[in-house]
Design a protein around this motif. Structure first.
Motif, PDB file in Angstrom:
ATOM      1  N   ASP A 219       0.868  -1.186   0.000  1.00  0.00           N
ATOM      2  CA  ASP A 219       0.000   0.000   0.000  1.00  0.00           C
ATOM      3  C   ASP A 219       0.903   1.233   0.000  1.00  0.00           C
ATOM      4  N   LYS A 220       1.117   1.785  -1.179  1.00  0.00           N
ATOM      5  CA  LYS A 220       2.119   2.846  -1.308  1.00  0.00           C
ATOM      6  C   LYS A 220       1.765   4.093  -0.499  1.00  0.00           C
ATOM      7  N   GLU A 221       0.477   4.385  -0.417  1.00  0.00           N
ATOM      8  CA  GLU A 221       0.076   5.599   0.282  1.00  0.00           C
ATOM      9  C   GLU A 221       0.349   5.464   1.779  1.00  0.00           C
ATOM     10  N   ILE A 260       1.666   9.963 -12.057  1.00  0.00           N
ATOM     11  CA  ILE A 260       0.429   9.278 -11.680  1.00  0.00           C
ATOM     12  C   ILE A 260       0.701   7.780 -11.685  1.00  0.00           C
ATOM     13  N   LYS A 261       0.339   7.127 -10.589  1.00  0.00           N
ATOM     14  CA  LYS A 261       0.575   5.673 -10.551  1.00  0.00           C
ATOM     15  C   LYS A 261      -0.521   4.959  -9.778  1.00  0.00           C
ATOM     16  N   PRO A 262      -0.680   3.675 -10.063  1.00  0.00           N
ATOM     17  CA  PRO A 262      -1.683   2.896  -9.339  1.00  0.00           C
ATOM     18  C   PRO A 262      -1.314   2.834  -7.855  1.00  0.00           C
ATOM     19  N   ASN A 266       2.923  -2.777  -9.254  1.00  0.00           N
ATOM     20  CA  ASN A 266       4.348  -3.109  -9.184  1.00  0.00           C
ATOM     21  C   ASN A 266       4.907  -3.294 -10.579  1.00  0.00           C
ATOM     22  N   HIS A 267       6.195  -3.520 -10.619  1.00  0.00           N
ATOM     23  CA  HIS A 267       6.902  -3.708 -11.895  1.00  0.00           C
ATOM     24  C   HIS A 267       6.673  -2.531 -12.849  1.00  0.00           C
ATOM     25  N   GLY A 268       6.412  -1.359 -12.310  1.00  0.00           N
ATOM     26  CA  GLY A 268       6.283  -0.176 -13.150  1.00  0.00           C
ATOM     27  C   GLY A 268       5.019  -0.131 -13.995  1.00  0.00           C
ATOM     28  N   ARG A 269       4.079  -1.041 -13.720  1.00  0.00           N
ATOM     29  CA  ARG A 269       2.873  -1.075 -14.548  1.00  0.00           C
ATOM     30  C   ARG A 269       1.953   0.102 -14.253  1.00  0.00           C
ATOM     31  N   GLY A 270       1.469   0.745 -15.330  1.00  0.00           N
ATOM     32  CA  GLY A 270       0.481   1.812 -15.170  1.00  0.00           C
ATOM     33  C   GLY A 270       1.043   3.116 -14.647  1.00  0.00           C
ATOM     34  N   ILE A 271       2.345   3.250 -14.618  1.00  0.00           N
ATOM     35  CA  ILE A 271       2.955   4.486 -14.091  1.00  0.00           C
ATOM     36  C   ILE A 271       3.315   5.433 -15.225  1.00  0.00           C
ATOM     37  N   THR A 272       3.016   6.691 -15.074  1.00  0.00           N
ATOM     38  CA  THR A 272       3.525   7.690 -16.007  1.00  0.00           C
ATOM     39  C   THR A 272       4.303   8.725 -15.197  1.00  0.00           C
ATOM     40  N   VAL A 297      -1.436  10.540  -7.059  1.00  0.00           N
ATOM     41  CA  VAL A 297      -0.913  11.679  -7.831  1.00  0.00           C
ATOM     42  C   VAL A 297       0.174  12.273  -6.963  1.00  0.00           C
ATOM     43  N   GLU A 298       1.398  12.348  -7.503  1.00  0.00           N
ATOM     44  CA  GLU A 298       2.452  12.923  -6.661  1.00  0.00           C
ATOM     45  C   GLU A 298       3.411  13.762  -7.472  1.00  0.00           C
ATOM     46  N   ARG A 299       4.184  14.542  -6.756  1.00  0.00           N
ATOM     47  CA  ARG A 299       5.157  15.398  -7.434  1.00  0.00           C
ATOM     48  C   ARG A 299       6.208  14.555  -8.106  1.00  0.00           C
ATOM     49  N   TYR A 300       6.684  15.066  -9.247  1.00  0.00           N
ATOM     50  CA  TYR A 300       7.767  14.361  -9.923  1.00  0.00           C
ATOM     51  C   TYR A 300       9.098  14.918  -9.436  1.00  0.00           C
ATOM     52  N   ARG A 304      18.155  10.155 -10.264  1.00  0.00           N
ATOM     53  CA  ARG A 304      18.357   8.795 -10.730  1.00  0.00           C
ATOM     54  C   ARG A 304      17.638   7.841  -9.801  1.00  0.00           C
ATOM     55  N   ASP A 305      17.310   6.693 -10.361  1.00  0.00           N
ATOM     56  CA  ASP A 305      16.514   5.715  -9.638  1.00  0.00           C
ATOM     57  C   ASP A 305      17.443   4.686  -8.986  1.00  0.00           C
ATOM     58  N   HIS A 306      17.295   4.500  -7.675  1.00  0.00           N
ATOM     59  CA  HIS A 306      18.148   3.524  -6.977  1.00  0.00           C
ATOM     60  C   HIS A 306      17.307   2.510  -6.242  1.00  0.00           C
ATOM     61  N   ALA A 391      12.549   2.129 -14.592  1.00  0.00           N
ATOM     62  CA  ALA A 391      13.824   1.441 -14.781  1.00  0.00           C
ATOM     63  C   ALA A 391      13.771  -0.054 -14.502  1.00  0.00           C
ATOM     64  N   ASN A 392      12.607  -0.650 -14.569  1.00  0.00           N
ATOM     65  CA  ASN A 392      12.529  -2.070 -14.227  1.00  0.00           C
ATOM     66  C   ASN A 392      13.367  -2.919 -15.174  1.00  0.00           C
ATOM     67  N   LEU A 393      14.102  -3.852 -14.597  1.00  0.00           N
ATOM     68  CA  LEU A 393      14.886  -4.769 -15.425  1.00  0.00           C
ATOM     69  C   LEU A 393      13.963  -5.575 -16.332  1.00  0.00           C
ATOM     70  N   ILE A 428      14.208  -0.774  -1.225  1.00  0.00           N
ATOM     71  CA  ILE A 428      13.752   0.614  -1.049  1.00  0.00           C
ATOM     72  C   ILE A 428      14.109   1.414  -2.296  1.00  0.00           C
ATOM     73  N   ASP A 429      13.095   2.037  -2.889  1.00  0.00           N
ATOM     74  CA  ASP A 429      13.330   2.814  -4.112  1.00  0.00           C
ATOM     75  C   ASP A 429      13.615   4.257  -3.748  1.00  0.00           C
ATOM     76  N   ILE A 430      14.784   4.720  -4.133  1.00  0.00           N
ATOM     77  CA  ILE A 430      15.177   6.097  -3.808  1.00  0.00           C
ATOM     78  C   ILE A 430      15.461   6.860  -5.098  1.00  0.00           C
ATOM     79  N   VAL A 447      10.644   6.676  -2.739  1.00  0.00           N
ATOM     80  CA  VAL A 447       9.424   6.577  -3.535  1.00  0.00           C
ATOM     81  C   VAL A 447       8.518   5.466  -3.029  1.00  0.00           C
ATOM     82  N   GLU A 448       9.112   4.349  -2.691  1.00  0.00           N
ATOM     83  CA  GLU A 448       8.323   3.245  -2.151  1.00  0.00           C
ATOM     84  C   GLU A 448       9.237   2.212  -1.532  1.00  0.00           C
ATOM     85  N   VAL A 449       8.632   1.274  -0.842  1.00  0.00           N
ATOM     86  CA  VAL A 449       9.379   0.162  -0.263  1.00  0.00           C
ATOM     87  C   VAL A 449       8.752  -1.125  -0.808  1.00  0.00           C
TER      88      VAL A 449
HETATM   89  P1  ATP Z   1       8.748  -1.500  -8.952  1.00  0.00           P
HETATM   90  O1  ATP Z   1       7.865  -2.667  -8.762  1.00  0.00           O
HETATM   91  O2  ATP Z   1       9.771  -1.675 -10.004  1.00  0.00           O
HETATM   92  O3  ATP Z   1       9.367  -1.009  -7.685  1.00  0.00           O
HETATM   93  P2  ATP Z   1       6.406   0.158  -9.013  1.00  0.00           P
HETATM   94  O4  ATP Z   1       5.419  -0.226 -10.011  1.00  0.00           O
HETATM   95  O5  ATP Z   1       6.219  -0.300  -7.622  1.00  0.00           O
HETATM   96  O6  ATP Z   1       7.845  -0.298  -9.505  1.00  0.00           O
HETATM   97  P3  ATP Z   1       7.315   2.734  -8.184  1.00  0.00           P
HETATM   98  O7  ATP Z   1       8.479   2.118  -7.516  1.00  0.00           O
HETATM   99  O8  ATP Z   1       6.396   3.505  -7.331  1.00  0.00           O
HETATM  100  O9  ATP Z   1       6.494   1.735  -9.038  1.00  0.00           O
HETATM  101  O10 ATP Z   1       7.837   3.644  -9.348  1.00  0.00           O
HETATM  102  C1  ATP Z   1       8.656   3.108 -10.343  1.00  0.00           C
HETATM  103  C2  ATP Z   1       9.813   4.052 -10.611  1.00  0.00           C
HETATM  104  O11 ATP Z   1       9.312   5.286 -11.095  1.00  0.00           O
HETATM  105  C3  ATP Z   1      10.586   4.417  -9.373  1.00  0.00           C
HETATM  106  O12 ATP Z   1      11.596   3.496  -9.083  1.00  0.00           O
HETATM  107  C4  ATP Z   1      11.141   5.759  -9.753  1.00  0.00           C
HETATM  108  O13 ATP Z   1      12.257   5.640 -10.577  1.00  0.00           O
HETATM  109  C5  ATP Z   1      10.046   6.348 -10.589  1.00  0.00           C
HETATM  110  N1  ATP Z   1       9.179   7.195  -9.764  1.00  0.00           N
HETATM  111  C6  ATP Z   1       8.080   6.804  -9.099  1.00  0.00           C
HETATM  112  N2  ATP Z   1       7.549   7.857  -8.434  1.00  0.00           N
HETATM  113  C7  ATP Z   1       8.316   8.905  -8.687  1.00  0.00           C
HETATM  114  C8  ATP Z   1       8.283  10.286  -8.305  1.00  0.00           C
HETATM  115  N3  ATP Z   1       7.334  10.766  -7.521  1.00  0.00           N
HETATM  116  N4  ATP Z   1       9.246  11.076  -8.786  1.00  0.00           N
HETATM  117  C9  ATP Z   1      10.203  10.600  -9.590  1.00  0.00           C
HETATM  118  N5  ATP Z   1      10.293   9.355  -9.997  1.00  0.00           N
HETATM  119  C10 ATP Z   1       9.364   8.498  -9.544  1.00  0.00           C
END
Ligand code: ATP
Ligand code: ATP
Ligand code: MG
Ligand code: MG
Length: 877
Positions: A219-221, A260-262, A266-272, A297-300, A304-306, A391-393, A428-430, A447-449
């Motif tokens: 639950d990302k929120e 905007i993301k679900p 996960n796996h970056g699906r549905g994220i812009t 809906v969150e700020r961009y 780099r994605d770690h 950046a998903n592999l 942890i996504d930073i 960004v998320e755990v």
């Molecule tokens: P995964 O399963 O690969 O972790 P996910 O679908 O859970 O992806 P997020 O981790 O929330 O989605 O977002 C995917 C990637 O998009 C992040 O690793 C980050 O690079 C980028 N991202 C997400 N939210 C933001 C944000 N608010 N600002 C900048 N980049 C973001």
């Protein structure tokens, strides 16, 4: 050629103790039996043309081309099939090299043994090799298309069999630490360790991972909320459910650019990412809606994605993830660049490989558009064109190791975050411009755990040092020094396995541990019956080893199971071999006592170096097994003056002997008396020597594993070989004016052993005897001779199941033995077992002993009990 049988071995076996994965094919060469390869015109040439890489097989000459030169000079087809089956697997990506070929006693019939990595692939390769060789014999060649199909099928088996990359890394690490593992046939879980010490994993979820932590991370929120409350930098954002909330949301997070993301994706699906216009926002809304009802809906945040991996509270790796992209060379179009990038052998489909192929999808078109490119654009030299935003592999991204770059404050922060979310394994996504500076300074955010984070980017990054992150997980599950195995005591021999297994289990019970054991009667845990039946095969062993309540495993390991599929465990602590005698001869291509000794030796040899092989010093074939044992050796002997035991004890070795009426342990110069045989009910007051031998073996096995003498003594004195506890093993019934004894003895050695007791009986001795129909004629004759020696009068009966023999035939052979014996022994034939038993009981003389060696012990006992025995006893008459 004709394949007669294919068997799959999965544990230490007759052919190899170390190589557990072998296919054994019984192959009749038919007309090729008389034809070595050099006498088959065009065979050598055809084989080299079909499989030129066979040149790499050294074979006995020990050099390149060694095997092919054997083919040229002449070798048998079984041997060629073996090498071809191995080569087919190698060509399909499975590195195997072990093989053996032996002719059986049936001339022209061979056993071809080949190693496999995947069971199905191994069996397939064996069959394909026969097909290939047969085709070359008959037509001089094997069609290229056929070979291609074989290899393709084999690769498919291998792909299906492979574990995911994260699981694979964990399993390899476990193996490196000597921790056994088994797949659990549900939910792709893997069991690490045995019995009560087992741990489970499912991908990178462990059995320490809590459901609360997993749900929170999903639950990302809520994750952001709880982190925000703890002062951890997270993106500013809100959750919406409807389109008409979007405009206000954009405003609340501070305007474009936004993400905007679900809510739970996960796996970056549905994220812009990086949405900078209202039109794009609307499209992004729709895309996210397809994945989840609620959206974030969150700020961009630029940067780099770690991915930071925290295991058991410690940061263990950091990878920078770069979205799928290509780099221009000034000449090629983007389309060509993608194609070349995908040719990298490291890139596979989905999660199968180190990297994933780049595919062009909706987001790629958008990104190309944003960057002002099409697929036909020739990208300038050094220019980067992104084909994915995230950046998903799994969507073609690459990973760069940054573990050594991360700032200490960020380490502290990440470790704290993992604790706050409460995950033992957290990804942890930073997002930050520079991971080597504190997030506070760069304005980076978490960004998320992720629960169950993938390990692929850490164990096989595209750039930088691979990190063995699996090690931290295994260290968490099994802290160094903590046990992963439970003690395994394996018991084999021709006679006495079940009795000894039960007794060992009973001894270990005195140590307050839960004992799981398997015997020919069934599987037991804590003395409760789990499954009835002949359960001495590897499946039964595995049932015990999978059971999380079992603290000690005692496993009867019979010849049949060892030959059919190998032992059901990788190694044991104590391997007990009781005796090797003629029984089951001619079955499973085992024709001599030496062959049989080799089968049973598997148990002795599978004992681990710090464990013990417990061997019968009175039986030369068993004592000889010490030569190949890697474990320490402990001997038991009925004869206290046994030379082997003496020499062994002189060198400080461990042994158990029967001396002056005592069962005793010898430890170097010391004699530790356990108990007098007359106080051990199992030995029938010391009058059944073979039971004393079994008790010595059991006591020694337990003592070698550290069980105290007092516990062993208590067990020996309380172990009752009653009809309920050990049906069919020396069950003696008092029927008032006579006694009846029911026993399972069915081979010469056990007849002889039984004779040791019966001959001491003072009254008349009446035998009701027979034998399983699948034994050899000469075996029946021997049984007859022995019976004549033991009894005053004999009734010969047969099993209901004659195992393929004509009714009456086995009985005839036994009578020949009875008649050939020195002692004249009156006998009659009553084929029906029930009638035979009743007749013997009806006609029992006062003071006599009726010895019944039945097919069905239950039925025999019922017949006796119908006559209301005074009691049944095993200790004294
Ligand atoms: P995964 O399963 O690969 O972790 P996910 O679908 O859970 O992806 P997020 O981790 O929330 O989605 O977002 C995917 C990637 O998009 C992040 O690793 C980050 O690079 C980028 N991202 C997400 N939210 C933001 C944000 N608010 N600002 C900048 N980049 C973001
Ligand atoms: P199976 O192969 O049927 O499983 P097993 O090896 O498990 O047999 P037990 O069931 O313990 O052996 O004993 C079967 C019979 O073998 C006993 O009733 C007895 O007649 C004989 N026997 C037991 N121990 C020995 C021994 N050490 N030496 C010779 N015979 C024995
Ligand atoms: Mg993520
Ligand atoms: Mg048995």
């Amino acid at each position: 050629m004709k394949i007669l049988k294919i068997q799959t071995l999965r544990g230490p076996n007759y052919w190899s103790i170390r190589r557990h994965k072998l296919v054994v094919m019984r192959l009749n060469l038919e007309d090729l039996a008389e034809k070595p390869s050099h006498q088959i015109p065009g065979f050598y040439e055809g084989l080299v043309t079909a499989l030129p890489s066979l040149d790499d097989h050294f074979c006995s000459p020990g050099c390149r081309g060694g095997f092919l030169s054997r083919v040229r000079e002449g070798t048998m087809m079984g041997h060629i099939v073996e090498h071809v089956a191995l080569e087919l697997q190698v060509l399909s990506g499975m590195e195997v090299g072990f093989g053996r070929t032996r002719e059986t006693a049936t001339s022209g019939t061979y056993q071809v043994v080949i190693e496999y990595l995947d069971e199905q692939a191994g069996r397939y390769a064996a069959r394909a090799a026969v097909r290939l060789c047969q085709s070359i014999v008959e037509t001089g060649s094997y069609p290229k298309a056929e070979l291609e199909q074989d290899l393709q099928d084999l690769r498919a088996y291998w792909a299906d069999a492979s574990l995911g990359p994260s699981t694979e890394s964990l399993v390899r690490e476990a193996e490196a630490r000597g921790i056994p593992w088994l797949p659990i046939p549900a939910r792709s879980m893997i069991q690490l360790g045995y019995g009560a010490h087992q741990k489970r994993i499912q991908a990178t979820l462990s059995n320490h991972t809590g459901i609360l932590g997993v749900e929170l991370a999903c639950d990302k929120e809520s994750t952001k909320q709880i982190l925000h409350e703890s002062g951890v930098p997270v993106p500013r954002g809100i959750v919406i459910n409807y389109m008409d909330e979007l405009e206000e949301a954009v405003e609340q997070v501070g305007g474009f650019p936004i993400v905007i993301k679900p809510l739970n994706g996960n796996h970056g699906r549905g994220i812009t990412l990086n949405i900078d216009s209202w039109k794009m926002a609307e499209e992004a809304y729709d895309a996210a809606k397809e994945v989840s009802r609620s959206l974030i809906v969150e700020r961009y945040y630029t940067g780099r994605d770690h991915r930071v991996l925290v295991v058991n509270g410690k940061l263990v790796a950091v990878a920078e993830r770069v979205p799928a992209h290509v780099v221009g060379d000034g000449r090629s179009t983007i389309e060509q660049l993608i194609e070349w990038t995908n040719q990298d052998p490291q890139r596979g489909e989905g999660h199968d490989n180190v990297l994933t192929k780049i595919t062009v999808d909706r987001t790629s078109w958008k990104l190309l558009d944003q960057q002002g490119y099409t697929l036909q654009t020739v990208l300038p030299l050094g220019e980067v064109c992104y084909l994915r935003a995230t950046a998903n592999l799994s969507t073609g991204g690459i990973a760069i190791d940054r573990t050594d770059d991360v700032h200490p404050e960020n380490i502290w922060l990440a470790q704290r975050v993992a604790k706050i979310i409460n995950l033992d394994i957290a990804g942890i996504d930073i997002v930050t411009s520079d991971i080597s500076r504190p997030l506070r300074e760069t304005g980076g955010v978490i960004v998320e755990v992720n629960a169950a984070p993938g390990f692929r980017m850490h164990v096989a990054p595209s750039q930088g040092i691979p990190r063995n992150v699996a090690e931290s997980v295994i260290n968490m599950l099994f802290s160094p020094g903590a046990p992963s195995r439970i003690p395994i005591i394996a018991v084999t021999g021709t006679n006495g396995k079940t009795t000894t297994t039960r007794l060992i289990a009973h001894i270990f019970k005195q140590t307050q541990r839960v004992v799981g054991y398997t015997t020919t009667d069934g599987i037991y845990i804590d003395d409760y019956l789990v499954e009835k039946g002949d359960t001495t095969g590897p499946q039964s062993a595995q049932l015990i080893l999978r059971d999380p309540t079992v603290e000690v495993a005692v496993l009867e390991s019979a010849r049949g199971g060892i030959l059919r599929s190998g032992l059901g465990f990788d190694a044991c602590d104590i391997g007990v071999v009781l005796n090797v005698a003629a029984d089951h001869m001619g079955l499973g291509d085992i024709n001599t006592l030496d062959d049989m000794a080799r089968v049973k030796s598997v148990v002795a040899e599978s004992a681990m170096p710090n464990g013990y092989a417990v061997l019968n010093a009175d039986d030369p074939l068993v004592a000889g097994m010490a030569r190949n044992a890697t474990a320490q050796v402990a001997y038991f002997a009925m004869n206290p003056d046994n030379e082997i035991v003496r020499a062994h004890a002189q060198q400080g070795g461990l042994a158990a002997i029967y001396e002056n009426g005592y069962l005793s342990i010898l430890k170097g110069d010391w004699t530790l008396r356990i108990e007098q045989a007359i106080h051990v009910p199992l030995t029938m007051g010391g009058r059944a020597p073979f039971m004393i031998a079994n008790a010595l073996a059991a006591s020694l096995a337990a003592f070698a594993h550290g069980v105290r003498i007092e516990d062993i003594r208590a067990a020996l004195m309380s172990f009752q070989a009653s009809a309920d506890q050990t049906p069919g093993r020396m069950n003696l019934f008092d029927l008032g004016h006579y006694h009846a004894l029911v026993d399972y003895a069915h081979n010469p050695a056990s007849y002889e052993a039984l004779g040791g007791f019966v001959k001491n009986w003072t009254g008349e001795r009446i035998g009701v005897v027979g034998g399983p129909g699948d034994r050899r004629n000469e075996d029946f004759v021997t049984l007859g001779r022995l019976a004549a020696d033991m009894f005053n009068r004999v009734i010969v009966k047969e099993d209901d199941d004659t195992r393929g023999r004509a009714r009456g035939e086995a009985a005839e052979w036994i009578c020949r033995g009875l008649e050939a014996a020195n002692q004249r022994c009156p006998h009659e034939i009553i084929l029906d077992e029930t009638k035979a038993i009743n007749s013997a009981l009806d006609r029992a003389t006062p003071g006599s002993l009726v010895v019944i060696l039945p097919e069905s012990v239950t039925r025999a006992i019922q017949l006796i009990e119908a006559r209301n025995p005074v009691g049944h006893t095993t200790a004294t008459q």
